[in-house]
Design a protein around this motif. Structure first.
Motif, PDB file in Angstrom:
ATOM      1  N   SER A   1       0.833  -1.197   0.000  1.00  0.00           N
ATOM      2  CA  SER A   1       0.000   0.000   0.000  1.00  0.00           C
ATOM      3  C   SER A   1       0.869   1.250   0.000  1.00  0.00           C
ATOM      4  N   ILE A   2       0.334   2.290  -0.616  1.00  0.00           N
ATOM      5  CA  ILE A   2       1.062   3.561  -0.684  1.00  0.00           C
ATOM      6  C   ILE A   2       1.154   4.188   0.705  1.00  0.00           C
ATOM      7  N   ASP A   3       0.125   3.946   1.532  1.00  0.00           N
ATOM      8  CA  ASP A   3       0.144   4.510   2.890  1.00  0.00           C
ATOM      9  C   ASP A   3       1.305   3.966   3.712  1.00  0.00           C
ATOM     10  N   SER A   4       1.567   2.653   3.556  1.00  0.00           N
ATOM     11  CA  SER A   4       2.686   2.070   4.309  1.00  0.00           C
ATOM     12  C   SER A   4       4.024   2.626   3.841  1.00  0.00           C
ATOM     13  N   ILE A   5       4.130   2.924   2.539  1.00  0.00           N
ATOM     14  CA  ILE A   5       5.377   3.518   2.028  1.00  0.00           C
ATOM     15  C   ILE A   5       5.543   4.929   2.580  1.00  0.00           C
ATOM     16  N   GLN A   6       4.437   5.679   2.615  1.00  0.00           N
ATOM     17  CA  GLN A   6       4.514   7.040   3.148  1.00  0.00           C
ATOM     18  C   GLN A   6       4.870   7.048   4.628  1.00  0.00           C
ATOM     19  N   GLU A   7       4.273   6.113   5.391  1.00  0.00           N
ATOM     20  CA  GLU A   7       4.573   6.043   6.819  1.00  0.00           C
ATOM     21  C   GLU A   7       6.023   5.635   7.063  1.00  0.00           C
ATOM     22  N   PHE A   8       6.590   4.820   6.135  1.00  0.00           N
ATOM     23  CA  PHE A   8       7.971   4.366   6.304  1.00  0.00           C
ATOM     24  C   PHE A   8       8.957   5.537   6.226  1.00  0.00           C
ATOM     25  N   PHE A   9       8.651   6.509   5.357  1.00  0.00           N
ATOM     26  CA  PHE A   9       9.572   7.634   5.178  1.00  0.00           C
ATOM     27  C   PHE A   9       9.257   8.799   6.093  1.00  0.00           C
ATOM     28  N   LYS A  10       8.134   8.760   6.822  1.00  0.00           N
ATOM     29  CA  LYS A  10       7.814   9.846   7.744  1.00  0.00           C
ATOM     30  C   LYS A  10       8.731   9.784   8.960  1.00  0.00           C
ATOM     31  N   PRO A  11       9.136  10.917   9.521  1.00  0.00           N
ATOM     32  CA  PRO A  11       9.971  10.893  10.742  1.00  0.00           C
ATOM     33  C   PRO A  11       9.159  10.401  11.930  1.00  0.00           C
ATOM     34  N   LYS A  12       9.729   9.468  12.661  1.00  0.00           N
ATOM     35  CA  LYS A  12       9.058   8.887  13.834  1.00  0.00           C
ATOM     36  C   LYS A  12       9.447   9.704  15.062  1.00  0.00           C
ATOM     37  N   GLU A  13       8.614  10.659  15.413  1.00  0.00           N
ATOM     38  CA  GLU A  13       8.882  11.517  16.567  1.00  0.00           C
ATOM     39  C   GLU A  13       7.591  11.699  17.326  1.00  0.00           C
ATOM     40  N   THR A  14       7.589  11.342  18.563  1.00  0.00           N
ATOM     41  CA  THR A  14       6.385  11.430  19.387  1.00  0.00           C
ATOM     42  C   THR A  14       6.652  12.328  20.579  1.00  0.00           C
ATOM     43  N   VAL A  15       5.740  13.242  20.859  1.00  0.00           N
ATOM     44  CA  VAL A  15       5.868  14.173  21.964  1.00  0.00           C
ATOM     45  C   VAL A  15       4.807  13.859  22.984  1.00  0.00           C
ATOM     46  N   THR A  16       5.205  13.627  24.202  1.00  0.00           N
ATOM     47  CA  THR A  16       4.269  13.320  25.272  1.00  0.00           C
ATOM     48  C   THR A  16       4.411  14.354  26.370  1.00  0.00           C
ATOM     49  N   ASN A  17       3.343  15.021  26.706  1.00  0.00           N
ATOM     50  CA  ASN A  17       3.349  16.020  27.773  1.00  0.00           C
ATOM     51  C   ASN A  17       3.098  15.341  29.099  1.00  0.00           C
ATOM     52  N   LEU A  18       4.018  15.506  30.012  1.00  0.00           N
ATOM     53  CA  LEU A  18       3.939  14.803  31.290  1.00  0.00           C
ATOM     54  C   LEU A  18       4.049  15.804  32.430  1.00  0.00           C
ATOM     55  N   ASP A  19       3.102  15.759  33.340  1.00  0.00           N
ATOM     56  CA  ASP A  19       3.144  16.601  34.526  1.00  0.00           C
ATOM     57  C   ASP A  19       3.500  15.762  35.734  1.00  0.00           C
ATOM     58  N   PHE A  20       4.168  16.374  36.706  1.00  0.00           N
ATOM     59  CA  PHE A  20       4.449  15.655  37.938  1.00  0.00           C
ATOM     60  C   PHE A  20       4.309  16.626  39.097  1.00  0.00           C
ATOM     61  N   GLU A  21       4.084  16.044  40.264  1.00  0.00           N
ATOM     62  CA  GLU A  21       3.919  16.851  41.457  1.00  0.00           C
ATOM     63  C   GLU A  21       5.228  16.869  42.260  1.00  0.00           C
ATOM     64  N   ILE A  22       5.492  18.006  42.882  1.00  0.00           N
ATOM     65  CA  ILE A  22       6.705  18.187  43.652  1.00  0.00           C
ATOM     66  C   ILE A  22       6.402  17.943  45.123  1.00  0.00           C
ATOM     67  N   ALA A  23       7.315  17.280  45.789  1.00  0.00           N
ATOM     68  CA  ALA A  23       7.121  16.984  47.198  1.00  0.00           C
ATOM     69  C   ALA A  23       7.063  18.276  48.007  1.00  0.00           C
ATOM     70  N   PRO A  24       6.294  18.312  49.097  1.00  0.00           N
ATOM     71  CA  PRO A  24       6.194  19.553  49.896  1.00  0.00           C
ATOM     72  C   PRO A  24       7.515  19.974  50.508  1.00  0.00           C
ATOM     73  N   GLU A  25       8.439  19.019  50.785  1.00  0.00           N
ATOM     74  CA  GLU A  25       9.729  19.405  51.366  1.00  0.00           C
ATOM     75  C   GLU A  25      10.512  20.301  50.401  1.00  0.00           C
ATOM     76  N   ILE A  26      10.354  20.047  49.100  1.00  0.00           N
ATOM     77  CA  ILE A  26      11.106  20.852  48.128  1.00  0.00           C
ATOM     78  C   ILE A  26      10.488  22.228  48.001  1.00  0.00           C
ATOM     79  N   GLU A  27       9.152  22.283  48.063  1.00  0.00           N
ATOM     80  CA  GLU A  27       8.478  23.568  47.925  1.00  0.00           C
ATOM     81  C   GLU A  27       8.917  24.526  49.034  1.00  0.00           C
ATOM     82  N   ASN A  28       9.115  24.023  50.247  1.00  0.00           N
ATOM     83  CA  ASN A  28       9.501  24.878  51.358  1.00  0.00           C
ATOM     84  C   ASN A  28      10.920  25.415  51.208  1.00  0.00           C
ATOM     85  N   ALA A  29      11.727  24.753  50.386  1.00  0.00           N
ATOM     86  CA  ALA A  29      13.114  25.173  50.234  1.00  0.00           C
ATOM     87  C   ALA A  29      13.274  26.347  49.282  1.00  0.00           C
ATOM     88  N   PHE A  30      12.253  26.744  48.606  1.00  0.00           N
ATOM     89  CA  PHE A  30      12.321  27.832  47.637  1.00  0.00           C
ATOM     90  C   PHE A  30      11.603  29.065  48.168  1.00  0.00           C
TER      91      PHE A  30
END
Length: 813
Positions: free
Chosen positions: A186-215
């Motif tokens: 299929s032409i779609d598989s050929i197009q996908e083969f040449f496309k750059p494989k780059e994935t961006v995932t947005n990840l959030d995390f929580e900071i411990a309260p001990e660190i918050e007090n240090a700032f």
């Protein structure tokens, strides 16, 4: 003598017909096929020996007529000439493809296969032959024998106009054509083969309260998104090692935040469905599709604790309750689908031939193999009427010698026509494979029911709460009772005893008795009754009316809580927004299961119809759901008012199209093959399902496992219902009795049957007087109350007891 002469006549007639049409006979095709195969073998031997003795035989090729000349080729002078013609003067080493072509052609002629595929083979092999000769001719200066004269001349011709780079471009273009049209990339598989494989995932995390007090400023104001590049993105969660950060609290600028990545379990929404396996056949227009086997979750359900219900936990009283494990179910060896490619090819050829006899051409056909049925999806040629194919149902069934052929014209959502053909060796669907499937284990439904597997080998799971009532029908022995057990087993594996209760009605007295062991866990019954499973028709009437009272009470609770359904009410109650002192309580779902509903109608009649109709109309919103099983839901069994409230219906095999229309309002159930083969509809399209099989020993193990655990003190008690007095309350004063009272009593006691018609015949009375006598006998206690169409019970066994009864009555008077 007559048989032999008739056979000779048939042979001569067939030969005459073939001679008239110009087509070769089967014998001629077989003989020509043998010639092609032998020629391919000879050509192969001559070509192989050419590369060994071509120098010695080069001079002898031109003088083959001279018998004195000797050659070293394995096939003599003829072999030397053929090898010289194909390899030297022809296409070089690519000429070995001729060996394949002649051999395959002979094989097709011997087996009398279709030549459409053979033409395709010849075209692409000749295309490859020319290009290989051109490729090998490119190296003519190094190994001149590889390309032959044809390859050498083609190279010289292209080189004169385009140079040597032009030859390479022509070969690359030919390769692209071959990959696109022959390999079907299929032409779609050929197009996908040449496309750059780059994935961006947005990840959030929580900071411990001990660190918050240090700032000086809290870190939560400066959260940043991290960018993670991966080949296969998966959800992550971060944990910060607080112990490692404690020594560095004082110097906050040197804190190194290294997140520890933990892989989470994939959610149901993130599942990527497996693509079906495509099995290639000799016929390019025929595709066999094998549905993928579903992933089995071998979860130890015994170790699964009850879910968190928020602030109020209705399962707290049985907090240590453990769900039944999958080990209790039997594992059958032949659970997977086995594909018999010869059977599929044979059925395909017969379907195509049958349609071709009626001048119906097919553009493409695909087979999808299920547990008991194979679906052949047909794409007809343009201009073919669907009704014409639909009318050939019996003809296709005759050609396939199958039990029942069902044609779906067209398949909803597809531009194809479906022909369902039963498998010669159907596969059983065990209950264990259905309950352990990912689709059932991760089903987010209120009352999930795993019925079985579809033609595409997918587990079929429905929600009883959305149906909201289910009607099951089918002939005797086709799987209704097994279907009921599958429904109940699904709910036992998924719901806690605090969440669902069953009201079981079993007029046959033997089908549902195994569930007596879970009476104090899951069953509901009337107060002051011994058995939770109802077998007496009088108790059925009282139970149905009691459920109507429960329905009215629940609607009053919903009104006070200002909610619309049981789900909203229970959520509000669990959040402690409703006061139990005002009568509010957690409401479990109640499932009423009635086996052989027709028997109840015959014995109780209108007394059963009225509460059933009320429950079917109103009980959906307050969590009371009905499952009714009967053999044939005709008008005299299930009225139109009741039937209109049962959009979800399951039809097992029936004997006639009229019965199928009675159940499903359309035909199709008469073409099922039995043994759990069923059609399911919820007011829209029909779905063919192979019902899951759960045997009696399996149900017994499940009920024993549940029954051995801690239970509630009693079964779930329904509201008490006091039935109306059916007998007429009469003055039992002897002076007001009929003059024939004693004679009528003697007749009733002798016959042990209390009916007015008996008194009419024996005493030659009118109906009114006979009816008054029956009322007086009931008031005296000689006969029992009215029981519908059944005769009244007689409370006095014999005449001696009757005489004692009258003597005591006179003494008391």
């Amino acid at each position: 003598m007559t048989k032999s002469t008739s056979n000779k006549k048939e042979n001569t007639d067939s030969s005459k017909i073939n001679s008239k049409t110009g087509k070769p006979t089967q014998q001629q095709k077989f003989l020509l096929g043998i010639v092609f195969i032998l020629f391919s073998v000879a050509l192969f031997l001559s070509m192989v020996s050419f590369f060994i003795y071509w120098k010695q035989d080069q001079s002898a090729v031109s003088i083959l007529s001279d018998r004195t000349v000797e050659v070293s080729n394995w096939l003599g002078k003829l072999g030397a000439y053929l090898a010289h013609l194909f390899l030297y003067k022809g296409f070089g080493i690519a000429s070995f493809l001729f060996v394949k072509l002649f051999f395959v052609s002979g094989w097709y002629l011997i087996l009398n296969l279709q030549f459409k595929k053979l033409k395709n083979i010849w075209f692409w092999d000749l295309f490859a032959l020319v290009n290989f000769s051109l490729l090998f001719g490119f190296f003519h200066n190094y190994i001149p024998e590889l390309g032959g004269i044809v390859g050498y001349e083609m190279n010289l011709f292209i080189e004169d106009f385009m140079g040597k780079p032009g030859i390479i471009l022509v070969l690359v273009f030919s390769l692209v054509i071959y990959l696109l049209f022959k390999v079907n990339i299929s032409i779609d598989s050929i197009q996908e083969f040449f496309k750059p494989k780059e994935t961006v995932t947005n990840l959030d995390f929580e900071i411990a309260p001990e660190i918050e007090n240090a700032f000086d400023k809290p870190l939560t104001e400066s959260k940043k998104d991290f960018i993670v590049e991966e080949e296969q993105p998966k959800p992550f969660s971060f944990e910060i090692n607080k112990e490692a950060l404690k020594p560095t609290i004082e110097n906050a600028s040197e804190i190194n935040l290294e997140p520890q990545i933990k892989k989470e379990l994939p959610s149901q929404n993130s599942q990527t469905p497996k693509e079906p396996e495509i099995i290639q056949t000799d016929d390019e227009q025929f595709v066999i599709e094998k549905a993928p086997e579903e992933e089995q979750i071998e979860e130890n359900l015994a170790a699964r604790l009850v879910a968190d219900f928020g602030e109020f936990d209705p399962t707290l009283e049985l907090s240590n309750y453990r769900y039944p494990t999958l080990d209790l179910l039997k594992e059958y060896g032949s659970a997977g689908i086995t594909i018999n490619q010869e059977e599929l090819e044979e059925n395909k050829n017969r379907i195509v031939d049958t349609l071709r006899n009626y001048k119906i051409d097919i553009a493409q056909i695909k087979a999808t193999v299920g547990p008991s049925v194979t679906l052949y999806e047909i794409v007809p040629e343009a201009g073919i009427r669907i009704s014409k194919i639909k009318s050939l149902e019996d003809d296709i069934a005759l050609s396939l010698s199958a039990l029942g052929i069902r044609i779906i014209a067209p398949i909803p959502g597809k531009g194809t026509i479906g022909i369902e053909v039963p498998n010669k060796n159907p596969t059983m669907v065990p209950m264990k494979s259905v309950l352990s499937s990912q689709r059932f284990q991760e089903a987010e439904m209120e009352l999930p029911i795993a019925l079985g597997k579809t033609i595409s080998n997918e587990t079929f799971v429905v929600d009883l709460a959305k149906m909201p009532h289910l009607l099951m029908a089918g002939a005797t022995g086709q799987g209704k009772s097994v279907g009921l057990n599958a429904v109940l087993t699904s709910l036992l594996y998924k719901k806690h005893p605090a969440e669902v209760k069953f009201v079981l009605v079993d007029p046959k007295k033997v089908e549902l008795t195994l569930f007596n062991k879970i009476e104090r866990h899951y069953l509901a019954k009337l107060p002051d009754t011994s058995d939770a499973i109802i077998t007496d028709n009088t108790k059925v009437i009282n139970t149905l009316n009691s459920l109507c009272i429960e329905m009215d009470n629940r609607y009053s609770l919903l009104k006070d809580a200002m909610v619309r359904n049981i789900k909203e009410y229970n959520e509000k109650f669990k959040l402690r927004k409703l006061n139990p002192n005002e009568g509010h309580r957690f409401l479990p779902y109640i499932v009423l299961v009635v086996d052989e509903f027709a028997d109840l109608i015959m014995t109780a009649g209108k007394e059963v119809e009225t509460p059933i109709a009320r429950l079917a109309q109103l009980a959906r919103a307050i969590g009371i759901h009905l499952i009714i099983a009967t053999q044939r839901p005709s008008v005299n069994v299930i009225t139109g008012l009741i039937k209109a409230n049962f959009p979800a219906r399951i039809a097992f095999r029936v004997t006639s199209k009229i019965d199928s229309r009675t159940i499903l309002d359309t035909q199709g159930a008469d073409q099922l093959i039995g043994r759990g083969d069923m059609l399911y509809t919820n007011g829209n399209d029909l779905v063919r399902v192979q019902c899951a099989f759960v045997d009696t020993p399996e149900v017994e193990k499940i009920t024993e496992y549940i029954g051995s655990q801690k239970a509630y003190p009693n079964a779930y008690l329904l509201p008490e219902y006091v039935g109306e007095e059916n007998g007429t309350v009469l003055d039992i004063d002897i002076s007001e009795r009929d003059s024939m009272f004693r004679e009528a009593a003697e007749i009733i006691v002798t016959a042990q049957q209390g009916s007015a018609s008996l008194l009419q015949r024996k005493l030659k009375l009118g109906y009114n007087r006979a009816g008054r006598l029956i009322d007086q006998l009931e008031a005296a206690g000689i006969v029992g109350p009215f029981e519908g169409s059944k005769a009244r019970s007689v409370n006095i066994p014999d005449l001696n007891s009757l005489n004692e009864f009258f003597n005591n009555e006179n003494n008391n008077a």
